[in-house]
Design an enzyme around this catalytic site. Structure first.
Site, short mmCIF file in Angstrom:
data_model
loop_
_atom_site.label_atom_id
_atom_site.label_comp_id
_atom_site.label_asym_id
_atom_site.label_seq_id
_atom_site.Cartn_x
_atom_site.Cartn_y
_atom_site.Cartn_z
N CYS A 3 0.83 -1.22 0.00
CA CYS A 3 0.00 0.00 0.00
C CYS A 3 0.86 1.27 0.00
O CYS A 3 2.06 1.23 0.25
CB CYS A 3 -0.89 0.03 1.24
SG CYS A 3 -1.94 -1.39 1.38
N1 LIG Z 1 -1.64 -3.70 4.02
C1 LIG Z 1 -0.89 -4.29 2.95
C2 LIG Z 1 -1.76 -4.86 1.86
C3 LIG Z 1 -2.65 -5.93 2.36
C4 LIG Z 1 -3.99 -5.78 2.22
C5 LIG Z 1 -4.86 -6.77 2.64
C6 LIG Z 1 -4.35 -7.93 3.22
C7 LIG Z 1 -2.98 -8.08 3.38
C8 LIG Z 1 -2.12 -7.06 2.92
C9 LIG Z 1 0.08 -3.25 2.41
O1 LIG Z 1 0.34 -2.26 3.03
O2 LIG Z 1 0.59 -3.43 1.35
#
Ligand SMILES: N[C@@H](Cc1ccccc1)C(=O)O
Length: 509
Positions: A3
Site C-alpha cells: 500500500c
Molecule cells: N496492508 C498491505 C496490503 C494488504 C492488504 C490486505 C491484506 C494483506 C495485505 C500493504 O500495506 O501493502
C-alpha cells in the site's frame, strides 16, 4: 506488502478538512474484489473471531454505525481497510511496514501456532472492525488499539491512520506488543510507503501531555533494556532527539527499490520548487532520510491525492509508460499506481459542517492510474448497488470494481491511444464529484433548521435519507460514465489488436 498512504492536516488541505488516503493493494499476482458497505450496530459482532490468527475477542455491546470498503470474499476475514463511523472518525488500516531484527528479538510477533492451536494476536484483518465502532475521536482510536496490542499482541508490523475533524494521528506497531503514534502537524502532509517512517517521537510529551506523541506505557524501558536507540547526539537530526525510524525501522536495498522512491515522488509533487532531480539534489529516489512530515508548497487537493495514488513516476526516467530513460530505468522502482490496487479511499472530514454530513469518502476501485475517486457521504444506512454488490469472482460490468479492472487492462496495453479517454474520464468524475458535494451540502444547509437540536432524531434520519439519495445519484452518473469509458477503450483497443487489417472486403461507410 504494497500500500501507499498520504495524510494531510487541516491547515495543509485546500478546504480546511483533514484528509487521509491509502491505496489498498494486494500482494503480487493477487487481486481482491472490494465493495462499499455500511455496518449497522445490530450487525457488529459482540464476540469477534479472526480467520488468520484464530483469535476470539469480546467486543463492547455499544458499537456505532460505520461505513467501510472491505474485501468481498471472506477467505481472509473482514479486511475493512477504510472506514468512517457515525461520529466522523475515520481509519485506514493498514500500511504494512517492517521493523528490524533487534525489535523482533526483543518483542516477537504473536502468531497463530498451528501445532498447538494457540491463537495469535490481531492484524490488518481485524483492526478497523475491533476499533472504529467504539471511538469518538482519532485519539481514542489510538488509545483503544494501543490497549488491544498490549492485551493480545499482533503478528505483523502495521501503520494505522486515524482522523477526525480536528486531528490526524499515525500509529506504527513495534514488534508483538509495542507501538508509537504521532499527531500530524496541522500544516503538514506525510507520504508513507511500506516502511516504518516516523522519524521523531517526543518521549517526554508521550509520557506527559501527549500533545503530539503517544506510545506504549513501557516503550522507554523497552528501548533502554534492549539497546534499541540508535540516535547519536552529534548526528541528531530527529525533531525530538529520539529517531524511531533509525531505531526500530529498516533501511535496506529493497527499501530503496520498493519504498523510498514512492515517498520521494510524492514529496517531489507536493514540493515542486525544490531540486529533486539534479545530481546535487538533497534527496533522491533512494534517500532513506526523507522527512516523515513536511509542509506542502500549495494546499493539497483531492486531485493531488488522486493523482499521486495513481502515479507512476511521470516526468522521470522511471515511468513504466514513459519515453525517457531506458527499459531498465522505466521498471526500476515500484510505482504508487500499481496493477493490483483493490481500492483507494480518500476520507475527508470537514469541521465547518454539521456532524450529520461532515464526512465524505472519495472511493475508487482498481488501479488508480486508470480511474478517479468519486465522493460518497459516509453517514448513511446503505450504499449504492453499483459499489455494494461487487461479485466475488466473476468480472461484470454491473459493478464499478470489475468495470474499472477491465478498463485498466485494456488501457494499459494501449496506453498512448487510450490515455486521452482516461484523462477525460478522470476530469469528468472529479468535476461531477465536486458539483454533487457542493450541491448536496448547500441543499442541506438550506434545511439547517431541520438540524436544530430539538429536531435531532427525525432530522438526522431525514439527512441520512438525503445523503443516501446523493450517493445514489453519484453512483448512477458514475455507472453511465464508466460504461462509456469501457465502450471507448474497448473500441480503441480492438482497433489496436495485433491481427488488425485495414483492408476490408467491401468499403463500407
Ligand atoms: N496492508 C498491505 C496490503 C494488504 C492488504 C490486505 C491484506 C494483506 C495485505 C500493504 O500495506 O501493502
Amino acid at each position: 506488502m504494497s500500500c501507499t498512504t498520504l495524510i494531510v492536516g487541516k491547515a495543509a488541505s485546500y478546504d480546511g478538512s483533514t484528509i487521509i488516503a491509502r491505496n489498498d493493494d494486494s500482494g503480487s499476482g493477487k487481486y481482491d474484489p472490494k465493495h462499499f458497505v455500511v455496518i449497522a450496530p445490530a450487525d457488529q459482532p459482540r464476540e469477534y473471531h479472526s480467520v488468520i490468527s484464530h483469535m476470539t475477542l469480546d467486543l463492547p455491546d455499544d458499537p456505532c454505525r460505520y461505513s467501510i470498503v472491505p474485501d468481498v470474499l471472506p477467505n481472509r476475514g473482514v479486511l475493512a481497510e477504510s472506514g468512517v463511523n457515525e461520529h466522523n472518525v475515520a481509519m485506514s488500516a493498514t500500511e504494512t511496514i517492517a521493523v528490524n531484527p533487534r525489535v523482533l528479538a526483543a518483542d516477537p510477533f504473536v502468531a497463530y501456532d498451528e501445532a498447538t492451536g494457540t491463537p495469535g494476536g490481531i492484524g490488518e484483518e481485524d483492526i478497523i472492525t475491533i476499533v472504529l465502532p467504539y471511538v469518538r475521536t482519532a485519539r481514542e482510536g489510538v488509545e483503544r488499539l494501543g490497549a488491544l496490542l498490549a492485551e493480545v499482541g499482533t503478528y505483523e508490523s502495521n501503520g494505522i491512520i486515524f482522523s477526525d475533524a480536528d486531528e490526524v494521528w499515525y500509529m506504527e506497531t513495534i514488534g508483538g506488543h509495542h507501538w508509537m503514534a504521532r499527531r500530524l502537524p496541522d500544516d503538514c502532509y506525510a507520504a508513507i510507503p511500506n516502511q516504518l517512517g516516523i522519524d521523531g517521537l517526543d518521549l517526554d510529551d508521550a509520557y506527559s501531555e501527549r500533545r503530539n506523541s503517544m506510545c506504549s506505557p513501557d516503550l522507554r524501558d523497552f528501548i533502554d533494556e534492549h539497546h534499541l536507540d540508535r540516535t547519536l547526539s552529534y548526528n541528531d537530526h530527529s525533531p525530538s532527539h529520539f529517531d524511531p525510524r533509525a531505531s526500530f525501522g529498516t533501511a535496506t536495498p529493497k527499501d530503496e527499490i520498493y519504498n523510498t522512491p514512492r515517498a520521494w515522488f510524492m514529496q517531489r509533487h507536493l514540493n515542486p520548487s525544490e531540486d529533486w532531480d539534479s545530481p546535487d539534489a538533497p534527496y533522491g529516489p533512494n534517500s532513506q532520510d526523507l522527512p516523515w512530515a513536511r509542509q506542502p508548497e500549495y494546499k493539497v487537493t483531492i486531485e493531488d491525492v488522486a493523482f499521486l495514488m495513481g502515479s507512476h513516476f511521470q516526468g522521470t526516467d522511471f515511468d513504466p509508460y514513459g519515453t525517457t530513460g531506458t527499459a531498465e530505468s522505466r521498471h526500476r522502482y515500484r510505482p504508487i499506481g500499481v496493477n493490483r490496487t483493490g481500492q483507494m479511499t480518500c476520507m475527508q472530514i470537514r469541521p465547518w459542517l454539521p456532524e450529520a454530513y461532515r464526512s465524505v469518502m472519495w472511493i475508487s476501485f482498481g488501479c488508480g492510474t486508470f480511474t478517479a475517486p468519486a465522493p460518497f457521504y459516509a453517514n448513511v444506512t446503505d450504499t449504492p448497488a453499483y459499489l455494494r454488490d461487487t461479485p466475488g469472482k466473476d468480472a461484470s460490468t454491473d459493478s464499478l470494481y470489475w468495470t474499472n479492472r477491465m478498463v485498466a487492462v485494456m488501457a494499459d496495453a494501449h496506453w498512448f491511444d487510450t490515455d486521452p479517454l482516461v484523462e477525460q474520464y478522470i476530469e469528468d468524475v472529479q468535476v461531477r464529484g465536486h458539483e454533487l458535494v457542493e450541491h448536496t451540502d448547500r441543499s442541506l444547509a438550506e434545511d439547517a433548521d431541520a438540524l436544530a437540536d430539538d429536531a435531532q432524531p427525525v432530522a438526522l434520519d431525514a439527512v441520512r435519507v438525503a445523503l443516501g439519495e446523493a450517493n445514489q445519484e453519484m453512483a448512477t452518473w458514475l455507472q453511465r460514465r464508466t460504461q462509456d469509458l469501457l465502450n471507448e477503450v474497448l473500441l480503441t483497443a480492438s482497433n489496436g489488436m495485433n491481427n488488425a487489417f485495414r483492408m476490408s472486403d467491401h468499403w463500407t461507410k
